[in-house]
Design a protein around this motif. Structure first.
Motif, mmCIF file in Angstrom:
data_model
loop_
_atom_site.group_PDB
_atom_site.id
_atom_site.type_symbol
_atom_site.label_atom_id
_atom_site.label_comp_id
_atom_site.label_asym_id
_atom_site.label_seq_id
_atom_site.Cartn_x
_atom_site.Cartn_y
_atom_site.Cartn_z
ATOM 1 N N LEU A 1 0.898 -1.015 0.037
ATOM 2 C CA LEU A 1 0.180 -0.247 0.179
ATOM 3 C C LEU A 1 0.282 1.252 0.168
ATOM 4 C CD1 LEU A 1 -3.073 1.539 0.531
ATOM 5 C CD2 LEU A 1 -2.252 1.685 2.666
ATOM 6 N N PHE A 2 0.614 2.013 -0.991
ATOM 7 C CA PHE A 2 1.292 3.239 -0.931
ATOM 8 C C PHE A 2 0.547 4.172 -0.850
ATOM 9 C CE2 PHE A 2 4.139 0.298 -3.208
ATOM 10 C CZ PHE A 2 5.501 0.620 -2.505
ATOM 11 N N LEU A 3 1.194 5.425 -0.290
ATOM 12 C CA LEU A 3 -0.037 7.016 -0.281
ATOM 13 C C LEU A 3 1.226 7.840 -1.198
ATOM 14 C CD1 LEU A 3 -1.182 6.321 3.697
ATOM 15 C CD2 LEU A 3 -2.142 5.779 1.813
ATOM 16 N N TRP A 4 0.235 8.322 -1.467
ATOM 17 C CA TRP A 4 0.639 9.972 -2.656
ATOM 18 C C TRP A 4 -0.614 10.875 -2.773
ATOM 19 C CZ3 TRP A 4 1.686 10.688 -8.124
ATOM 20 C CH2 TRP A 4 2.799 11.541 -8.391
ATOM 21 N N TYR A 5 -0.700 11.182 -2.178
ATOM 22 C CA TYR A 5 -0.667 12.932 -1.763
ATOM 23 C C TYR A 5 -0.545 14.382 -2.499
ATOM 24 C CZ TYR A 5 -3.178 10.721 1.870
ATOM 25 O OH TYR A 5 -3.957 9.635 2.588
ATOM 26 N N HIS A 6 0.131 13.529 -4.226
ATOM 27 C CA HIS A 6 0.614 15.042 -5.001
ATOM 28 C C HIS A 6 -0.068 16.099 -5.148
ATOM 29 C CE1 HIS A 6 -2.485 12.595 -7.701
ATOM 30 N NE2 HIS A 6 -2.873 13.301 -8.236
ATOM 31 N N PRO A 9 0.576 20.478 -1.496
ATOM 32 C CA PRO A 9 1.980 20.599 -2.417
ATOM 33 C C PRO A 9 3.161 20.338 -1.039
ATOM 34 C CG PRO A 9 0.306 22.770 -2.219
ATOM 35 C CD PRO A 9 -0.506 21.410 -2.195
ATOM 36 N N MET A 10 2.706 20.676 0.057
ATOM 37 C CA MET A 10 4.261 19.910 0.772
ATOM 38 C C MET A 10 4.040 18.512 1.053
ATOM 39 S SD MET A 10 5.280 20.602 3.613
ATOM 40 C CE MET A 10 5.016 22.092 4.651
ATOM 41 N N LEU A 11 3.072 17.028 0.488
ATOM 42 C CA LEU A 11 3.439 16.265 0.405
ATOM 43 C C LEU A 11 3.595 15.706 -1.173
ATOM 44 C CD1 LEU A 11 0.011 15.289 2.596
ATOM 45 C CD2 LEU A 11 2.983 15.268 3.584
ATOM 46 N N ARG A 12 3.929 16.968 -2.137
ATOM 47 C CA ARG A 12 4.090 16.290 -3.523
ATOM 48 C C ARG A 12 4.966 15.537 -3.943
ATOM 49 N NH1 ARG A 12 3.475 21.754 -5.540
ATOM 50 N NH2 ARG A 12 1.086 20.633 -5.804
#
Length: 103
Positions: A1-6, A9-12
């Motif tokens: 499971l990968f979480l990417w909140y692109h 901005p802070m988590l891009r």
């Protein structure tokens, strides 16, 4: 499971491959909320203990304490990343008034 909140901005540039890190911080917050002695034992100032216990207001200072800080991973997943994620998920809200400096 990968979480990417692109879109955040802070988590891009952050890809979370183990969400357990996030769950560990949240679990510790819940533990401290229900056990006031845990906050004091963690070295958190009494003024913040009261704000946290009565209103669930936390600060970067609280998250920087050893009991929380050990869950963050250097520059790869920081307190700021955690706050940005919690705000994005509507779990936390930033307070921007002069009484909440450090939140």
């Amino acid at each position: 499971l990968f979480l990417w909140y692109h879109k955040v901005p802070m988590l891009r540039d952050v890809v979370i491959s183990d969400p357990q890190v996030i769950l560990n911080v949240i679990t510790k917050l819940v533990e401290c909320k229900h056990d006031p002695a845990a906050l004091g034992a963690a070295g958190i100032k009494s003024s913040w203990c009261s704000k946290f216990q009565n209103h669930a207001i936390i600060s970067r200072d609280i998250l920087a304490q050893k009991c929380f800080k050990k869950h963050f991973i250097g520059h790869a997943f920081t307190i700021e990343h955690f706050i940005a994620l919690m705000c994005h998920l509507f779990i936390m809200v930033r307070l921007d008034n002069e009484n909440s400096k450090g939140d």
